[in-house]
Write a protein that holds these residues in place. Sequence first.
Motif, PDB file in Angstrom:
ATOM      1  N   VAL A 127       0.864  -1.259  -0.039  1.00 31.87           N
ATOM      2  CA  VAL A 127      -0.160  -0.049  -0.070  1.00 31.87           C
ATOM      3  C   VAL A 127       0.847   1.183  -0.041  1.00 31.87           C
ATOM      4  N   GLY A 128       2.078   1.237   0.884  1.00 29.82           N
ATOM      5  CA  GLY A 128       2.861   2.316   0.829  1.00 29.82           C
ATOM      6  C   GLY A 128       3.490   2.631  -0.473  1.00 29.82           C
ATOM      7  N   ILE A 129       3.944   1.634  -1.169  1.00 30.76           N
ATOM      8  CA  ILE A 129       4.577   1.554  -2.566  1.00 30.76           C
ATOM      9  C   ILE A 129       3.694   2.253  -3.507  1.00 30.76           C
ATOM     10  N   ALA A 130       2.326   1.800  -3.482  1.00 26.30           N
ATOM     11  CA  ALA A 130       1.168   2.343  -4.383  1.00 26.30           C
ATOM     12  C   ALA A 130       1.007   3.905  -4.040  1.00 26.30           C
ATOM     13  N   ALA A 131       0.994   4.097  -2.793  1.00 27.23           N
ATOM     14  CA  ALA A 131       0.712   5.555  -2.538  1.00 27.23           C
ATOM     15  C   ALA A 131       2.041   6.468  -2.885  1.00 27.23           C
ATOM     16  N   CYS A 132       3.287   5.906  -2.799  1.00 28.58           N
ATOM     17  CA  CYS A 132       4.252   6.630  -3.245  1.00 28.58           C
ATOM     18  C   CYS A 132       4.255   6.982  -4.774  1.00 28.58           C
ATOM     19  N   ALA A 133       4.192   5.625  -5.085  1.00 25.86           N
ATOM     20  CA  ALA A 133       4.000   5.779  -6.854  1.00 25.86           C
ATOM     21  C   ALA A 133       3.162   6.717  -7.264  1.00 25.86           C
ATOM     22  N   THR A 134       1.950   6.990  -6.699  1.00 24.07           N
ATOM     23  CA  THR A 134       0.802   7.778  -7.130  1.00 24.07           C
ATOM     24  C   THR A 134       1.358   9.291  -6.908  1.00 24.07           C
ATOM     25  N   TRP A 135       1.899   9.677  -5.626  1.00 22.18           N
ATOM     26  CA  TRP A 135       2.623  10.917  -5.406  1.00 22.18           C
ATOM     27  C   TRP A 135       3.480  11.011  -6.587  1.00 22.18           C
ATOM     28  N   ALA A 136       4.527  10.167  -6.793  1.00 22.69           N
ATOM     29  CA  ALA A 136       5.507  10.442  -7.835  1.00 22.69           C
ATOM     30  C   ALA A 136       4.918  10.816  -9.358  1.00 22.69           C
ATOM     31  N   ALA A 137       4.029  10.062  -9.538  1.00 20.83           N
ATOM     32  CA  ALA A 137       3.386  10.072 -10.992  1.00 20.83           C
ATOM     33  C   ALA A 137       2.752  11.297 -11.071  1.00 20.83           C
ATOM     34  N   VAL A 138       2.053  11.711 -10.300  1.00 21.38           N
ATOM     35  CA  VAL A 138       1.374  13.167 -10.415  1.00 21.38           C
ATOM     36  C   VAL A 138       2.273  14.139 -10.281  1.00 21.38           C
ATOM     37  N   ALA A 139       3.274  14.238  -9.522  1.00 23.04           N
ATOM     38  CA  ALA A 139       4.183  15.126  -9.165  1.00 23.04           C
ATOM     39  C   ALA A 139       5.000  15.472 -10.442  1.00 23.04           C
ATOM     40  N   ALA A 140       5.495  14.218 -11.091  1.00 25.56           N
ATOM     41  CA  ALA A 140       6.186  14.401 -12.379  1.00 25.56           C
ATOM     42  C   ALA A 140       5.368  14.929 -13.510  1.00 25.56           C
ATOM     43  N   ALA A 141       3.893  14.467 -13.576  1.00 17.94           N
ATOM     44  CA  ALA A 141       3.157  15.192 -14.542  1.00 17.94           C
ATOM     45  C   ALA A 141       2.710  16.619 -14.390  1.00 17.94           C
ATOM     46  N   LEU A 142       2.718  16.833 -13.020  1.00 16.11           N
ATOM     47  CA  LEU A 142       1.922  18.375 -13.148  1.00 16.11           C
ATOM     48  C   LEU A 142       2.661  19.164 -12.037  1.00 16.11           C
ATOM     49  N   ARG A 143       3.718  18.607 -11.307  1.00 16.18           N
ATOM     50  CA  ARG A 143       4.743  19.430 -10.562  1.00 16.18           C
ATOM     51  C   ARG A 143       4.083  20.423  -9.515  1.00 16.18           C
ATOM     52  N   TYR A 144       3.009  19.720  -8.839  1.00 14.89           N
ATOM     53  CA  TYR A 144       2.457  20.204  -7.689  1.00 14.89           C
ATOM     54  C   TYR A 144       2.541  19.182  -6.527  1.00 14.89           C
ATOM     55  N   SER A 146       1.281  19.491  -3.490  1.00  5.09           N
ATOM     56  CA  SER A 146      -0.059  19.438  -2.733  1.00  5.09           C
ATOM     57  C   SER A 146      -0.862  18.464  -3.534  1.00  5.09           C
ATOM     58  N   LEU A 147      -1.212  18.975  -4.890  1.00  5.38           N
ATOM     59  CA  LEU A 147      -1.826  17.852  -5.530  1.00  5.38           C
ATOM     60  C   LEU A 147      -1.460  16.390  -5.590  1.00  5.38           C
ATOM     61  N   SER A 148      -0.146  16.219  -5.846  1.00  6.28           N
ATOM     62  CA  SER A 148       0.463  14.960  -5.491  1.00  6.28           C
ATOM     63  C   SER A 148       0.249  14.339  -4.177  1.00  6.28           C
ATOM     64  N   ALA A 149       0.268  15.053  -3.155  1.00  4.25           N
ATOM     65  CA  ALA A 149      -0.130  14.562  -1.621  1.00  4.25           C
ATOM     66  C   ALA A 149      -1.461  14.216  -1.868  1.00  4.25           C
ATOM     67  N   LEU A 150      -2.362  14.916  -2.143  1.00  2.00           N
ATOM     68  CA  LEU A 150      -3.901  14.844  -2.043  1.00  2.00           C
ATOM     69  C   LEU A 150      -4.298  13.755  -2.841  1.00  2.00           C
ATOM     70  N   ALA A 151      -3.690  13.363  -4.053  1.00  2.12           N
ATOM     71  CA  ALA A 151      -3.959  12.104  -4.937  1.00  2.12           C
ATOM     72  C   ALA A 151      -3.612  10.985  -4.017  1.00  2.12           C
ATOM     73  N   ALA A 152      -2.361  10.962  -3.415  1.00  2.00           N
ATOM     74  CA  ALA A 152      -1.670   9.753  -2.818  1.00  2.00           C
ATOM     75  C   ALA A 152      -2.794   9.650  -1.695  1.00  2.00           C
ATOM     76  N   ALA A 153      -3.080  10.724  -0.851  1.00  2.00           N
ATOM     77  CA  ALA A 153      -3.844  10.325   0.229  1.00  2.00           C
ATOM     78  C   ALA A 153      -5.328   9.467  -0.162  1.00  2.00           C
ATOM     79  N   ALA A 154      -5.998  10.308  -1.256  1.00  2.00           N
ATOM     80  CA  ALA A 154      -7.351   9.856  -1.592  1.00  2.00           C
ATOM     81  C   ALA A 154      -7.243   8.315  -1.994  1.00  2.00           C
TER      82      ALA A 154
END
Length: 203
Positions: A127-144, A146-154
């Motif tokens: 679960v942790g790896i999946a959440a980290c991957a979610t954060w990284a994917a959103v951060a790489a794509a959009l460079r935010y 906060s948005l990466s954190a919100l996506a990972a948390a959600a």
Amino acid sequence: MPMLDTSVLLLALFGVGGYLLGAVPFGLVMARLFGLGDLRKIGSGNIGATNVLRTGNKLAAFLTLVLDAGKGGIAVLIARALAGEDAAQIAGGAAFLGHLFPVYLGFKGGKGVATFLGTLLALAWPVGIAACATWAAVAAALRYSSLSALAAAALAPIWAIVLNRAEVVLLTAVLAVLIFIRHHANIRRLLAGTEPRIGRKTG
């Protein structure tokens, strides 16, 4: 007079220990060690790794990220080794709360993203790896950040369900809600188009 169950006292002890560990403001510590000034007067004023990065010091930001994640993970691993899974969840949740509301800083802490991810990695690493991957994917794509954190948390509770780790779904969902609450100002800025992107150095 009935005596308290020793198991309850033990869980409470791990909760207190996890909280005190989570309350250590590693962002402030790193900022001072690297001569960056008071982090609370820089950028967003947050004590986390993203704000440390806004000083331009990537090493200090990296160390803050590792230490903030590590304090959640360490709290979980120690509690699990000594008292089992219930203690691990309590210690991890308490470490997260310690970062958000640190007694050492008048209960004015960070937003908990790194500690959230570190706690998840220790509680249920898939679960942790999946959440980290979610954060990284959103951060790489959009460079935010906060948005990466919100996506990972959600998505973290959903990942817990998909990966058959039902035992962490409730805790993950509660921590995710707290992350959204702590990011209320970021959400407003994202909607207004004024949220700063990752790596923007402040003056």
